[in-house]
Design an enzyme around this catalytic site. Structure first.
Site, PDB file in Angstrom:
ATOM      1  N   ILE A   9      -2.400  10.490  12.122  1.00 10.95           N
ATOM      2  CA  ILE A   9      -1.419  10.968  11.144  1.00 10.95           C
ATOM      3  C   ILE A   9      -2.180  11.552   9.942  1.00 10.95           C
ATOM      4  O   ILE A   9      -3.103  10.901   9.426  1.00 10.95           O
ATOM      5  CB  ILE A   9      -0.526   9.794  10.653  1.00 10.95           C
ATOM      6  N   TYR A  46     -11.911  -2.293  12.697  1.00 12.44           N
ATOM      7  CA  TYR A  46     -10.534  -1.796  12.546  1.00 12.44           C
ATOM      8  C   TYR A  46      -9.689  -2.097  13.795  1.00 12.44           C
ATOM      9  O   TYR A  46      -8.553  -2.563  13.680  1.00 12.44           O
ATOM     10  CB  TYR A  46     -10.610  -0.285  12.289  1.00 12.44           C
ATOM     11  N   ASN A  61       1.977  -2.310   5.385  1.00  8.13           N
ATOM     12  CA  ASN A  61       1.376  -0.997   5.627  1.00  8.13           C
ATOM     13  C   ASN A  61      -0.059  -0.891   5.102  1.00  8.13           C
ATOM     14  O   ASN A  61      -0.836  -0.082   5.600  1.00  8.13           O
ATOM     15  CB  ASN A  61       2.264   0.072   4.961  1.00  8.13           C
ATOM     16  N   ALA A  64     -10.140  -4.435  15.986  1.00 12.60           N
ATOM     17  CA  ALA A  64      -9.887  -5.885  16.066  1.00 12.60           C
ATOM     18  C   ALA A  64      -8.764  -6.269  15.108  1.00 12.60           C
ATOM     19  O   ALA A  64      -7.872  -7.056  15.460  1.00 12.60           O
ATOM     20  CB  ALA A  64     -11.158  -6.658  15.718  1.00 12.60           C
ATOM     21  N   ASP A  68      -3.375  -7.242  -4.551  1.00 16.35           N
ATOM     22  CA  ASP A  68      -4.299  -7.037  -3.425  1.00 16.35           C
ATOM     23  C   ASP A  68      -3.816  -7.959  -2.303  1.00 16.35           C
ATOM     24  O   ASP A  68      -3.857  -9.184  -2.437  1.00 16.35           O
ATOM     25  CB  ASP A  68      -5.715  -7.422  -3.908  1.00 16.35           C
ATOM     26  N   VAL A  69      -3.347  -7.369  -1.205  1.00 17.22           N
ATOM     27  CA  VAL A  69      -2.717  -8.192  -0.161  1.00 17.22           C
ATOM     28  C   VAL A  69      -3.699  -9.155   0.515  1.00 17.22           C
ATOM     29  O   VAL A  69      -3.282 -10.125   1.140  1.00 17.22           O
ATOM     30  CB  VAL A  69      -2.004  -7.332   0.927  1.00 17.22           C
ATOM     31  N   SER A  96      -2.053   0.238  15.092  1.00 19.53           N
ATOM     32  CA  SER A  96      -2.657   1.546  15.399  1.00 19.53           C
ATOM     33  C   SER A  96      -2.857   1.626  16.907  1.00 19.53           C
ATOM     34  O   SER A  96      -3.067   0.591  17.568  1.00 19.53           O
ATOM     35  CB  SER A  96      -4.018   1.659  14.702  1.00 19.53           C
ATOM     36  N   GLY A 137       0.819  -1.219   0.000  1.00 23.12           N
ATOM     37  CA  GLY A 137       0.000   0.000   0.000  1.00 23.12           C
ATOM     38  C   GLY A 137       0.843   1.255   0.000  1.00 23.12           C
ATOM     39  O   GLY A 137       0.655   2.136   0.841  1.00 23.12           O
ATOM     40  N   LYS A 160      -6.309  -4.365  14.053  1.00 24.84           N
ATOM     41  CA  LYS A 160      -5.019  -3.811  14.481  1.00 24.84           C
ATOM     42  C   LYS A 160      -4.513  -4.469  15.767  1.00 24.84           C
ATOM     43  O   LYS A 160      -3.294  -4.583  15.975  1.00 24.84           O
ATOM     44  CB  LYS A 160      -5.126  -2.291  14.642  1.00 24.84           C
TER      45      LYS A 160
HETATM   46  P1  NAP Z   1      -3.966   5.603   3.142  1.00 31.78           P
HETATM   47  O1  NAP Z   1      -3.406   6.877   2.644  1.00 31.78           O
HETATM   48  O2  NAP Z   1      -5.409   5.313   2.925  1.00 31.78           O
HETATM   49  O3  NAP Z   1      -3.058   4.417   2.586  1.00 31.78           O
HETATM   50  C1  NAP Z   1      -3.445   3.077   2.634  1.00 31.78           C
HETATM   51  C2  NAP Z   1      -2.787   2.372   1.478  1.00 31.78           C
HETATM   52  O4  NAP Z   1      -3.169   0.985   1.490  1.00 31.78           O
HETATM   53  C3  NAP Z   1      -3.235   2.943   0.127  1.00 31.78           C
HETATM   54  O5  NAP Z   1      -2.104   3.085  -0.692  1.00 31.78           O
HETATM   55  C4  NAP Z   1      -4.172   1.880  -0.404  1.00 31.78           C
HETATM   56  O6  NAP Z   1      -4.231   1.851  -1.825  1.00 31.78           O
HETATM   57  C5  NAP Z   1      -3.506   0.634   0.153  1.00 31.78           C
HETATM   58  N1  NAP Z   1      -4.404  -0.520   0.136  1.00 31.78           N
HETATM   59  C6  NAP Z   1      -5.713  -0.568   0.481  1.00 31.78           C
HETATM   60  N2  NAP Z   1      -6.178  -1.808   0.300  1.00 31.78           N
HETATM   61  C7  NAP Z   1      -5.153  -2.568  -0.160  1.00 31.78           C
HETATM   62  C8  NAP Z   1      -5.021  -3.926  -0.552  1.00 31.78           C
HETATM   63  N3  NAP Z   1      -6.049  -4.762  -0.490  1.00 31.78           N
HETATM   64  N4  NAP Z   1      -3.815  -4.363  -0.993  1.00 31.78           N
HETATM   65  C9  NAP Z   1      -2.765  -3.510  -1.075  1.00 31.78           C
HETATM   66  N5  NAP Z   1      -2.822  -2.210  -0.723  1.00 31.78           N
HETATM   67  C10 NAP Z   1      -4.016  -1.747  -0.267  1.00 31.78           C
HETATM   68  O7  NAP Z   1      -3.772   5.513   4.714  1.00 31.78           O
HETATM   69  P2  NAP Z   1      -2.482   5.753   5.638  1.00 31.78           P
HETATM   70  O8  NAP Z   1      -2.896   6.716   6.679  1.00 31.78           O
HETATM   71  O9  NAP Z   1      -1.277   6.026   4.830  1.00 31.78           O
HETATM   72  O10 NAP Z   1      -2.394   4.327   6.346  1.00 31.78           O
HETATM   73  C11 NAP Z   1      -1.302   3.436   6.208  1.00 31.78           C
HETATM   74  C12 NAP Z   1      -1.363   2.419   7.337  1.00 31.78           C
HETATM   75  O11 NAP Z   1      -1.227   3.088   8.603  1.00 31.78           O
HETATM   76  C13 NAP Z   1      -2.686   1.645   7.403  1.00 31.78           C
HETATM   77  O12 NAP Z   1      -2.447   0.313   7.766  1.00 31.78           O
HETATM   78  C14 NAP Z   1      -3.431   2.353   8.524  1.00 31.78           C
HETATM   79  O13 NAP Z   1      -4.384   1.520   9.137  1.00 31.78           O
HETATM   80  C15 NAP Z   1      -2.277   2.712   9.450  1.00 31.78           C
HETATM   81  N6  NAP Z   1      -2.599   3.802  10.376  1.00 31.78           N
HETATM   82  C16 NAP Z   1      -2.848   5.056   9.912  1.00 31.78           C
HETATM   83  C17 NAP Z   1      -3.159   6.062  10.828  1.00 31.78           C
HETATM   84  C18 NAP Z   1      -3.430   7.474  10.411  1.00 31.78           C
HETATM   85  O14 NAP Z   1      -3.769   8.297  11.291  1.00 31.78           O
HETATM   86  N7  NAP Z   1      -3.302   7.840   9.147  1.00 31.78           N
HETATM   87  C19 NAP Z   1      -3.219   5.761  12.187  1.00 31.78           C
HETATM   88  C20 NAP Z   1      -2.970   4.475  12.617  1.00 31.78           C
HETATM   89  C21 NAP Z   1      -2.655   3.495  11.693  1.00 31.78           C
HETATM   90  P3  NAP Z   1      -5.394   2.658  -2.601  1.00 31.78           P
HETATM   91  O15 NAP Z   1      -5.136   4.102  -2.315  1.00 31.78           O
HETATM   92  O16 NAP Z   1      -5.211   2.289  -4.005  1.00 31.78           O
HETATM   93  O17 NAP Z   1      -6.697   2.183  -2.028  1.00 31.78           O
END
Ligand code: NAP
Length: 247
Positions: free
Chosen positions: A188, A155, A91, A157, A64-65, A142, A11, A159
């Site tokens: 973030i 979500y 990620n 569950a 798709d993971v 998370s 991702g 994480k």
């Molecule tokens: P994001 O911008 O939505 O990025 C998520 C990425 O995962 C996107 O590139 C998305 O691709 C990709 N993705 C979704 N489904 C997928 C699949 N089936 N196979 C492969 N890739 C897939 O969100 P982010 O904030 O950067 O989040 C990154 C990680 O950090 C996530 O695991 C999230 O749960 C975790 N996290 C984020 C926060 C926060 O505050 N932002 C907080 C805690 C944890 P597409 O764009 O093409 O859908």
């Protein structure tokens, strides 16, 4: 810090994953940019071009993971291209927020399938290569996986599951010098949080002692630490990066 290491970041066509890929590349790694569907191909190719322009090495791979075979193919293409895998960052993640009473089965299953089963799929297929000479796996959890959150039963569950899986796998692979850790980000700024209503953002901010949201570079910095030899005696750990939100 990562000279000639090969890193797969799931991702990584945007958000945290993209910044991790950039940071790893700046530190000498060859990186694999993974994206799930055709719609993100352009973004993935843009980051690959940016890295190559800056003198690095990168490829983009669609997978798709949550799909066992596609995760297998992602690791195979990486090894076919770069010869090995040293670092895996799980990620990829999604949210489908809803109160439990209203949450549909699809909303629950899709989050578990991508956020939790996706980590299993990628670790399952990457460890086969990584256990030969050791390395580092970083799983994106998370703070919600530690403390729960209204509207995020699915979500949280997923994480929390990532943390359990990280610790079990860390024990299983420690003898192979394959270290496995998790990062638990707080709030973030990214696409994931951009779509939240302003009221939720304001309330969340009140609970952050550092009094600001985090940025993607601040997660990438911790990922760099966990990927590199700076953390050579760290495994099975969960590092919160949340401005003090969950202490
Ligand atoms: P994001 O911008 O939505 O990025 C998520 C990425 O995962 C996107 O590139 C998305 O691709 C990709 N993705 C979704 N489904 C997928 C699949 N089936 N196979 C492969 N890739 C897939 O969100 P982010 O904030 O950067 O989040 C990154 C990680 O950090 C996530 O695991 C999230 O749960 C975790 N996290 C984020 C926060 C926060 O505050 N932002 C907080 C805690 C944890 P597409 O764009 O093409 O859908």
């Amino acid at each position: 810090m990562l000279k000639d290491k090969v890193a797969v970041i799931t991702g990584s066509s945007n958000g945290i994953g993209k910044e991790v890929a950039r940071t790893f590349s700046h530190n000498g790694a060859k990186v694999v940019i993974n994206y799930p569907f055709e719609r993100s191909k352009g973004e993935a190719e843009k980051i690959v071009a940016e890295i190559i322009e800056a003198g690095g090495e990168a490829i983009a791979v669609m997978a798709d993971v949550s799909d066992f075979e596609q995760a297998k193919q992602l690791m195979k293409v990486t090894v076919d291209t770069f010869g090995t895998i040293d670092i895996l960052v799980n990620n990829a993640g999604i949210t489908r927020d809803m109160l439990l009473l209203r949450m549909t089965e699809e909303e629950f299953d899709s989050v578990i399938n991508i956020n939790l089963k996706g980590v299993f799929n990628c670790m399952k297929h990457a460890t086969r290569f990584m256990m030969k000479k050791g390395g580092s796996i970083i799983n994106m959890s998370s703070v919600v996986g530690l403390h729960g959150n209204i509207g995020q039963c699915n979500y949280s569950a997923s994480k929390a599951g990532v943390i359990g899986m990280t610790k079990s796998a860390a024990r299983e692979f420690a003898s192979k010098n394959l270290r496995i850790n998790a990062i638990a980000p707080g709030f973030i700024v990214s696409n994931m949080t951009d779509k939240l209503p302003e009221t939720i953002k304001e309330n969340t901010l009140k609970g952050i002692p550092l009094n600001r949201f985090g940025n993607v570079q601040e997660i990438a910095n911790v990922a760099l630490f966990l990927a590199s030899d700076l953390s050579s005696y760290v495994t099975g750990e969960v590092i919160k990066v949340d401005g003090g939100m969950a202490m």
